[in-house]
Scaffold this motif. Structure first.
Motif, PDB file in Angstrom:
ATOM      1  N   LEU A  99       0.840  -1.198   0.000  1.00 48.78           N
ATOM      2  CA  LEU A  99       0.000   0.000   0.000  1.00 48.78           C
ATOM      3  C   LEU A  99       0.876   1.248   0.000  1.00 48.78           C
ATOM      4  O   LEU A  99       0.549   2.254  -0.639  1.00 48.78           O
ATOM      5  CB  LEU A  99      -0.927  -0.010   1.224  1.00 48.78           C
ATOM      6  CG  LEU A  99      -1.956   1.117   1.284  1.00 48.78           C
ATOM      7  CD1 LEU A  99      -2.783   1.169   0.010  1.00 48.78           C
ATOM      8  CD2 LEU A  99      -2.877   0.947   2.496  1.00 48.78           C
ATOM      9  N   LYS A 100       2.016   1.155   0.712  1.00 42.82           N
ATOM     10  CA  LYS A 100       2.941   2.282   0.756  1.00 42.82           C
ATOM     11  C   LYS A 100       3.520   2.540  -0.644  1.00 42.82           C
ATOM     12  O   LYS A 100       3.618   3.686  -1.094  1.00 42.82           O
ATOM     13  CB  LYS A 100       4.072   2.001   1.752  1.00 42.82           C
ATOM     14  CG  LYS A 100       4.615   3.263   2.441  1.00 42.82           C
ATOM     15  CD  LYS A 100       5.668   2.917   3.481  1.00 42.82           C
ATOM     16  CE  LYS A 100       7.047   3.304   3.030  1.00 42.82           C
ATOM     17  NZ  LYS A 100       8.137   2.450   3.526  1.00 42.82           N
ATOM     18  N   VAL A 101       3.898   1.474  -1.317  1.00 48.15           N
ATOM     19  CA  VAL A 101       4.404   1.598  -2.690  1.00 48.15           C
ATOM     20  C   VAL A 101       3.373   2.293  -3.567  1.00 48.15           C
ATOM     21  O   VAL A 101       3.704   3.182  -4.359  1.00 48.15           O
ATOM     22  CB  VAL A 101       4.757   0.209  -3.271  1.00 48.15           C
ATOM     23  CG1 VAL A 101       5.107   0.326  -4.752  1.00 48.15           C
ATOM     24  CG2 VAL A 101       5.909  -0.413  -2.499  1.00 48.15           C
ATOM     25  N   VAL A 163      -7.134   7.311  -3.081  1.00 46.36           N
ATOM     26  CA  VAL A 163      -6.929   5.895  -3.400  1.00 46.36           C
ATOM     27  C   VAL A 163      -6.356   5.119  -2.219  1.00 46.36           C
ATOM     28  O   VAL A 163      -6.810   4.023  -1.897  1.00 46.36           O
ATOM     29  CB  VAL A 163      -6.016   5.747  -4.631  1.00 46.36           C
ATOM     30  CG1 VAL A 163      -5.643   4.294  -4.838  1.00 46.36           C
ATOM     31  CG2 VAL A 163      -6.731   6.281  -5.862  1.00 46.36           C
ATOM     32  N   VAL A 164      -5.348   5.700  -1.572  1.00 46.53           N
ATOM     33  CA  VAL A 164      -4.715   4.982  -0.461  1.00 46.53           C
ATOM     34  C   VAL A 164      -5.698   4.767   0.679  1.00 46.53           C
ATOM     35  O   VAL A 164      -5.838   3.655   1.196  1.00 46.53           O
ATOM     36  CB  VAL A 164      -3.465   5.738   0.037  1.00 46.53           C
ATOM     37  CG1 VAL A 164      -2.915   5.079   1.293  1.00 46.53           C
ATOM     38  CG2 VAL A 164      -2.399   5.758  -1.045  1.00 46.53           C
ATOM     39  N   GLU A 165      -6.389   5.824   1.058  1.00 47.26           N
ATOM     40  CA  GLU A 165      -7.349   5.694   2.165  1.00 47.26           C
ATOM     41  C   GLU A 165      -8.417   4.661   1.856  1.00 47.26           C
ATOM     42  O   GLU A 165      -8.908   3.977   2.743  1.00 47.26           O
ATOM     43  CB  GLU A 165      -8.024   7.033   2.467  1.00 47.26           C
ATOM     44  CG  GLU A 165      -7.072   8.114   2.930  1.00 47.26           C
ATOM     45  CD  GLU A 165      -6.710   9.053   1.803  1.00 47.26           C
ATOM     46  OE1 GLU A 165      -7.533   9.916   1.470  1.00 47.26           O
ATOM     47  OE2 GLU A 165      -5.608   8.911   1.243  1.00 47.26           O
ATOM     48  N   ALA A 166      -8.763   4.560   0.567  1.00 51.40           N
ATOM     49  CA  ALA A 166      -9.808   3.612   0.185  1.00 51.40           C
ATOM     50  C   ALA A 166      -9.388   2.177   0.463  1.00 51.40           C
ATOM     51  O   ALA A 166     -10.235   1.292   0.627  1.00 51.40           O
ATOM     52  CB  ALA A 166     -10.152   3.779  -1.293  1.00 51.40           C
ATOM     53  N   HIS A 167      -8.080   1.946   0.531  1.00 56.13           N
ATOM     54  CA  HIS A 167      -7.605   0.577   0.742  1.00 56.13           C
ATOM     55  C   HIS A 167      -7.526   0.202   2.221  1.00 56.13           C
ATOM     56  O   HIS A 167      -7.468  -0.979   2.550  1.00 56.13           O
ATOM     57  CB  HIS A 167      -6.232   0.384   0.092  1.00 56.13           C
ATOM     58  CG  HIS A 167      -6.299   0.224  -1.386  1.00 56.13           C
ATOM     59  ND1 HIS A 167      -6.554   1.274  -2.235  1.00 56.13           N
ATOM     60  CD2 HIS A 167      -6.179  -0.869  -2.188  1.00 56.13           C
ATOM     61  CE1 HIS A 167      -6.552   0.842  -3.491  1.00 56.13           C
ATOM     62  NE2 HIS A 167      -6.329  -0.448  -3.491  1.00 56.13           N
ATOM     63  N   ALA A 172      -8.178  -3.468   7.342  1.00 59.08           N
ATOM     64  CA  ALA A 172      -8.811  -3.549   8.660  1.00 59.08           C
ATOM     65  C   ALA A 172      -9.790  -4.711   8.724  1.00 59.08           C
ATOM     66  O   ALA A 172      -9.820  -5.470   9.705  1.00 59.08           O
ATOM     67  CB  ALA A 172      -9.522  -2.229   8.977  1.00 59.08           C
ATOM     68  N   ALA A 173     -10.562  -4.872   7.672  1.00 58.58           N
ATOM     69  CA  ALA A 173     -11.548  -5.954   7.649  1.00 58.58           C
ATOM     70  C   ALA A 173     -10.868  -7.312   7.672  1.00 58.58           C
ATOM     71  O   ALA A 173     -11.311  -8.232   8.373  1.00 58.58           O
ATOM     72  CB  ALA A 173     -12.437  -5.820   6.414  1.00 58.58           C
ATOM     73  N   ARG A 188     -17.653  -3.114  -1.838  1.00 57.15           N
ATOM     74  CA  ARG A 188     -17.575  -1.667  -2.010  1.00 57.15           C
ATOM     75  C   ARG A 188     -16.305  -1.266  -2.767  1.00 57.15           C
ATOM     76  O   ARG A 188     -16.352  -0.460  -3.699  1.00 57.15           O
ATOM     77  CB  ARG A 188     -17.612  -1.013  -0.629  1.00 57.15           C
ATOM     78  CG  ARG A 188     -17.374   0.476  -0.655  1.00 57.15           C
ATOM     79  CD  ARG A 188     -17.904   1.184   0.585  1.00 57.15           C
ATOM     80  NE  ARG A 188     -17.686   2.608   0.433  1.00 57.15           N
ATOM     81  CZ  ARG A 188     -18.338   3.368  -0.445  1.00 57.15           C
ATOM     82  NH1 ARG A 188     -19.266   2.818  -1.214  1.00 57.15           N
ATOM     83  NH2 ARG A 188     -18.068   4.644  -0.569  1.00 57.15           N
ATOM     84  N   GLY A 189     -15.171  -1.842  -2.362  1.00 61.38           N
ATOM     85  CA  GLY A 189     -13.901  -1.502  -2.988  1.00 61.38           C
ATOM     86  C   GLY A 189     -13.880  -1.858  -4.469  1.00 61.38           C
ATOM     87  O   GLY A 189     -13.305  -1.128  -5.279  1.00 61.38           O
ATOM     88  N   ALA A 190     -14.526  -2.971  -4.793  1.00 58.98           N
ATOM     89  CA  ALA A 190     -14.490  -3.416  -6.185  1.00 58.98           C
ATOM     90  C   ALA A 190     -15.366  -2.547  -7.076  1.00 58.98           C
ATOM     91  O   ALA A 190     -15.067  -2.351  -8.253  1.00 58.98           O
ATOM     92  CB  ALA A 190     -14.927  -4.884  -6.285  1.00 58.98           C
TER      93      ALA A 190
END
Lengths: 219, 219
Positions: A99-101, A163-167, A172-173, A188-190
């Motif tokens: 995610l950082k990348v 985008v990052v926050e969305a991941h 967490a889930a 939701r993400g998809a």
DNA sequence: CTCGATAATATTATCGATAATATGATCGAT
DNA sequence: ATCGATCATATTATCGATAATATTATCGAG
């Protein structure tokens, strides 16, 4: 591999015909090599080939996007559920690293790298499911969607900052190992990224993105 | 296309290495043609290729079968549900026609034709869903399973007499347009044929079918 | 002027041969 | 005798050229 990049960057817009000998001369390789590459990209869904006719960059109609988004949601939910049961702390760490990348690629406006990083993030979840066939299906369904999004972004038609926050809810889930929550977040993400193109006006929005309208009979 | 037949008939058992030049000489065609065919069969899942190493007939481990059966059930339920909403009387008639073809192939012990007819029956349901991508995924997941079953049958390891009757509840459920019933019947239809190979003893049964044991490290 | 047949062109499919690469065997050193 | 490096062999990957096929343009008849 260069062809793949060109498609993701939108340098070869969907629908572009790909002539084997032309590409071969262009890259100083043989026709057989190009043919091979085209066949692999066809398998990946980025190129559409018709026997004796030729190959073009896959153009996703709004219907295609709808189909793929729906299937991706279905399959990714299944993968994420299975993954949650198997992921260890090191897996979560790897996920956060990816995610950082992604964040870095977005920060420097590198659309191709961002799309690949986004893909790599999700791919890792898929792999954690331990279901090889499921991974292959998700590749097939999803890669052209990411190319689609990548083109949108390179044309400035999609906000990147979120985008990052969305991941993060996804991780967490998974950490919570709560099937209900996993299904909700991955569904939701998809779907969320594609909502603008799935409505009535989808065709128009997509047309803006690619700078042209799909011919009536295409697809 | 001949290669496909040879695989379904069990003349080329899973794991058989497929040397490009050897096959080329055998069929009096060029290496390029064989290469092309292998690539297509790889796409269909019947052949497994490794770069610079070679191609072999895909060997499904019990795990692979489990994965595929599960995914097939998931996807076929979705397809059947969508199909039921769209099927007209002519579609049901076509479905029954295909079931008759299947019955005839079984009646005359033609395993390759029977497997193809079985596939054609299910394929028609998929197509009625109107979801092109879903069809492609089902092809990918299911074709090797049908090859697997076809080999079982050609080795006399599966009863054939019940195959036609097993398909009738599927048509009935579609006719009734009852989602719950469709899900139930297609789940059952997708999994029932493979139950013997999905239990603890699956590896042993599969080994009997192919006349050899999978090497420990394979897959 | 329009439509159909035919020829010209462009493109994919196939071929035979060569180059690159991986696997397995042979040899030498320890 | 065993392990490692090197070489021989087998197989895939790539190449350049030719054959097959589809598309487009041209021409002639109605």
């Amino acid at each position: 591999m260069k062809l793949r990049q060109a498609i993701f960057q939108g340098r070869l817009p969907p629908g572009t015909p790909l002539r084997e000998l032309t590409l071969a001369r262009e890259w100083a390789v043989s026709q057989a090599t190009v043919r091979d590459a085209l066949q692999r990209l066809e398998h990946a869904g980025l190129v559409t080939r018709k026997p004796n006719i030729g190959a073009t960059v896959t153009r996703l109609s709004p219907t295609d996007v709808r189909e793929r988004v729906g299937l991706r949601a279905l399959l990714e939910k299944k993968a994420a559920e299975a993954a949650a049961a198997r992921m260890r702390e090191s897996d979560f760490a790897e996920l956060e690293r990816r995610l950082k990348v992604l964040g870095e690629a977005i920060g420097s406006d590198r659309y191709y790298e961002a799309a690949q990083a986004d893909l790599d993030f999700h791919r890792y979840v898929w792999q954690c499911s331990g279901n090889e066939m499921l991974c292959r299906l998700l590749e097939l369904v999803t890669v052209p969607l990411f190319a689609f999004i990548s083109i949108m972004r390179s044309n400035g038609l999609q906000r990147l900052t979120t985008v990052v926050e969305a991941h993060e809810p996804l991780i967490a889930a998974l950490r919570a190992r709560d099937p209900e929550r996993i299904r909700y977040e991955f569904e939701r993400g998809a779907t969320s990224s594609y909502e603008p193109y799935l409505e009535e006006s989808g065709e128009r929005v997509a047309a803006e993105a690619f700078g042209f309208l799909s011919p009536p009979g295409a697809n």
